[in-house]
Design a protein around this motif. Sequence first.
Motif, mmCIF file in Angstrom:
data_model
loop_
_atom_site.group_PDB
_atom_site.id
_atom_site.type_symbol
_atom_site.label_atom_id
_atom_site.label_comp_id
_atom_site.label_asym_id
_atom_site.label_seq_id
_atom_site.Cartn_x
_atom_site.Cartn_y
_atom_site.Cartn_z
ATOM 1 N N GLU A 26 -11.175 -27.259 0.353
ATOM 2 C CA GLU A 26 -9.916 -27.860 -0.116
ATOM 3 C C GLU A 26 -9.039 -28.291 1.053
ATOM 4 O O GLU A 26 -8.336 -29.294 0.973
ATOM 5 N N ASN A 83 -8.694 -33.824 2.055
ATOM 6 C CA ASN A 83 -7.908 -35.031 2.305
ATOM 7 C C ASN A 83 -8.148 -35.628 3.694
ATOM 8 O O ASN A 83 -7.510 -36.618 4.053
ATOM 9 N N ALA A 84 -9.014 -35.010 4.478
ATOM 10 C CA ALA A 84 -9.199 -35.483 5.857
ATOM 11 C C ALA A 84 -9.835 -36.871 5.868
ATOM 12 O O ALA A 84 -10.795 -37.117 5.149
ATOM 13 N N PRO A 85 -9.288 -37.786 6.705
ATOM 14 C CA PRO A 85 -9.902 -39.118 6.807
ATOM 15 C C PRO A 85 -11.357 -39.029 7.289
ATOM 16 O O PRO A 85 -12.196 -39.798 6.854
ATOM 17 N N GLN A 86 -11.631 -38.096 8.201
ATOM 18 C CA GLN A 86 -13.004 -37.898 8.672
ATOM 19 C C GLN A 86 -13.239 -36.413 8.900
ATOM 20 O O GLN A 86 -12.385 -35.709 9.437
ATOM 21 N N VAL A 141 -5.137 -37.040 11.062
ATOM 22 C CA VAL A 141 -6.211 -36.055 11.279
ATOM 23 C C VAL A 141 -6.489 -35.233 10.014
ATOM 24 O O VAL A 141 -7.620 -35.176 9.548
ATOM 25 N N LYS A 142 -5.456 -34.617 9.466
ATOM 26 C CA LYS A 142 -5.678 -33.623 8.406
ATOM 27 C C LYS A 142 -5.650 -34.229 7.007
ATOM 28 O O LYS A 142 -6.301 -33.746 6.096
ATOM 29 N N TYR A 143 -4.830 -35.257 6.831
ATOM 30 C CA TYR A 143 -4.724 -35.900 5.518
ATOM 31 C C TYR A 143 -4.073 -37.257 5.705
ATOM 32 O O TYR A 143 -3.503 -37.535 6.760
ATOM 33 N N GLY A 144 -4.172 -38.081 4.704
ATOM 34 C CA GLY A 144 -3.483 -39.361 4.734
ATOM 35 C C GLY A 144 -4.284 -40.437 5.454
ATOM 36 O O GLY A 144 -5.452 -40.274 5.788
ATOM 37 N N PHE A 182 -12.305 -30.946 11.097
ATOM 38 C CA PHE A 182 -11.665 -32.253 11.180
ATOM 39 C C PHE A 182 -12.291 -33.019 12.337
ATOM 40 O O PHE A 182 -12.446 -32.464 13.428
ATOM 41 N N LEU A 183 -12.625 -34.280 12.111
ATOM 42 C CA LEU A 183 -13.224 -35.089 13.165
ATOM 43 C C LEU A 183 -12.165 -36.042 13.726
ATOM 44 O O LEU A 183 -11.483 -36.739 12.976
ATOM 45 N N VAL A 184 -12.015 -36.059 15.061
ATOM 46 C CA VAL A 184 -11.043 -36.949 15.710
ATOM 47 C C VAL A 184 -11.744 -37.766 16.793
ATOM 48 O O VAL A 184 -12.821 -37.375 17.258
ATOM 49 N N PRO A 185 -11.121 -38.897 17.198
ATOM 50 C CA PRO A 185 -11.706 -39.663 18.309
ATOM 51 C C PRO A 185 -11.724 -38.828 19.597
ATOM 52 O O PRO A 185 -11.008 -37.823 19.701
ATOM 53 N N ARG A 208 -5.675 -43.113 8.164
ATOM 54 C CA ARG A 208 -5.985 -43.181 9.591
ATOM 55 C C ARG A 208 -6.376 -44.618 9.924
ATOM 56 O O ARG A 208 -7.239 -45.193 9.261
ATOM 57 N N LEU A 259 -7.701 -40.562 21.151
ATOM 58 C CA LEU A 259 -6.820 -39.840 20.234
ATOM 59 C C LEU A 259 -5.398 -40.420 20.219
ATOM 60 O O LEU A 259 -4.824 -40.643 19.160
#
Lengths: 95, 490
Positions: free
Chosen positions: A75, A79-82, B327-330, A88-91, B332, B339
């Motif tokens: 849960e 909502n994570a974009p990636q 990162v967490k929601y919404g 959580f995946l980030v650049p 991108r 980053l």
Amino acid sequence: MKITKEEVLHVAHLARLEIGESAVERFAGQIGDILAYVDQLKQVDTAGVRPTSHALALTNAFRDDVENQHLPREESLANAPQQEDGNFLVPKVVG
Amino acid sequence: MTLYDLSIEEAHRLLKNKEITSRELTQAVLDRIAAAEGRIDAFLTVTAEEALAQAAAADRSIAAGQCGPLNGIPVALKDVICTRGVRTTCGSKILSSFIPPYDATVVSRLKRAGAVIVGKLNMDEFAMGSSTENSGFKITRNPWDLTRIPGGSSGGSAAAVAAGMCLGALGSDTGGSIRQPASHCGVVGIKPTYGRVSRYGLVAYASSLDQIGPLTRSVADAALVLKGIAGHDPADSTSVPLAVPDYTAALGVGIKGARIGIPREYAASEGLDPEVLAAVEGAVRTLKSLGAECVDISLPHTKYAVAVYYVIAPCEASSNLARYDGVKYGFRADDGADLIHMYRRTRSQGFGAEVQRRIIIGTYCLSAGYYDAYYGKASQVRTLIVEDFKKAFEVCDVIACPTAPTPAFRIGEKIDDPLTMYLSDIFTISANLAGIPALSVPCGFSAAGLPIGLQLLGTHFGEESILRVAHHFEQAKGLFKKRPVLSFTC
């Protein structure tokens, strides 16, 4: 209080915003007007006046340190974009 | 009998006496939304299916003898309030796909009371605005005149209540965002004392000022909804552990001898429309005829309230809105090479102009070298505003003044001039800075037929006093019976 285009760009960078060339000029004018209006606060004598950060005299609210339900991982990630492997995946952060 | 135009009180009586069912009532409201939404644009999400299921559950519980005052009543929520499993956007593109994993405390309380939630209402993005024109999705129109704004930021809430698209709604108020749209749409709106209602699940704008409250068609309805949502919540450390009074019972006491403070500074305020002044002066005469006494008071520092607010609120917002980082929601942005670029593009593409403006002002006012001159100074003047109210309430019980300086302005009239827009909150902001409760109740109409609101302010946790005065005023004037005439029916 005038604010320059360079100041707007600097502050926008601090706030992690990317302001386009056409918007910078407009923002500088509008923000300058707002800060000029705010400058009327300088007329108020506040020598010795305590600042108010909250209108009620609140103190820290403590609870017993007991184990509690928390949001399940799926849960939290829903909502994570990636995401990848439950994270959580980030650049790329470092080169 | 038009079901969607019933007050909560009347609907409750009919439900309790089994003259109507919640399903009938909810369907009437959903039909009304379908008919009116094309003109009003109040809703961002309509939850028809869930609402009908909740209505059926309410009917079962009513049949089983559980008939609390909100059981089976169709209400709607400003889209700044988190609803589990139902999209919550805050009027922002950056949250256009956000589905909260939990309910705000006010939503859990409404659901527990049996209320039926018909949808989520339009608002200025992140509650920043006075016209609902800053929504990232659409412009809501005033049911009394479709060329005019409904007020903001809870403009969807006020318009929906006025147009019969729900029996009551929740809004949030940081500088007037419940009271000003209530005034413009001819409904009742109350901002409770800071700490009276839990902010858990209210998406934060300025945390020391934000408060959730009801918008309804009568004062008695506002009392019922407030009772339903108020009270201590361990999940909000700023909610106050005080018992919640029976606000409905408080309305029964008369107002003979009530001391109404009239701030001498306000009548001379620049930009105050003469029709608004006349309506408010008329309201004060009505209060006198009901046995209230008027007391001359002074609030010398409230003229600085807008300036204080436009430092403190953007400062708090710049910190609160740092969480929208893709990162967490919404949303991108997908073209960030690293980053920092991803953050900057996400936030620039996701936030609208007013939100970016306030983030820049707040970041500037908190930055090294400016903190004392702006945030520090504003926090000190805030203390002087709090002290003005303390002194005033030594000689009066309730303060009366206009809610908004003018009736609703035209769509587009102020959108390019943020400072002029800010000044429409001149009478409402000081209550948020001081944390005191304040409400708007309809007190008249302009010559053009636009509603005008009377604002009543009380002492900390003095909601009973302002509700009582507003209720007796409303009953004496009978204005709440007047509804906007929309050129369509359902």
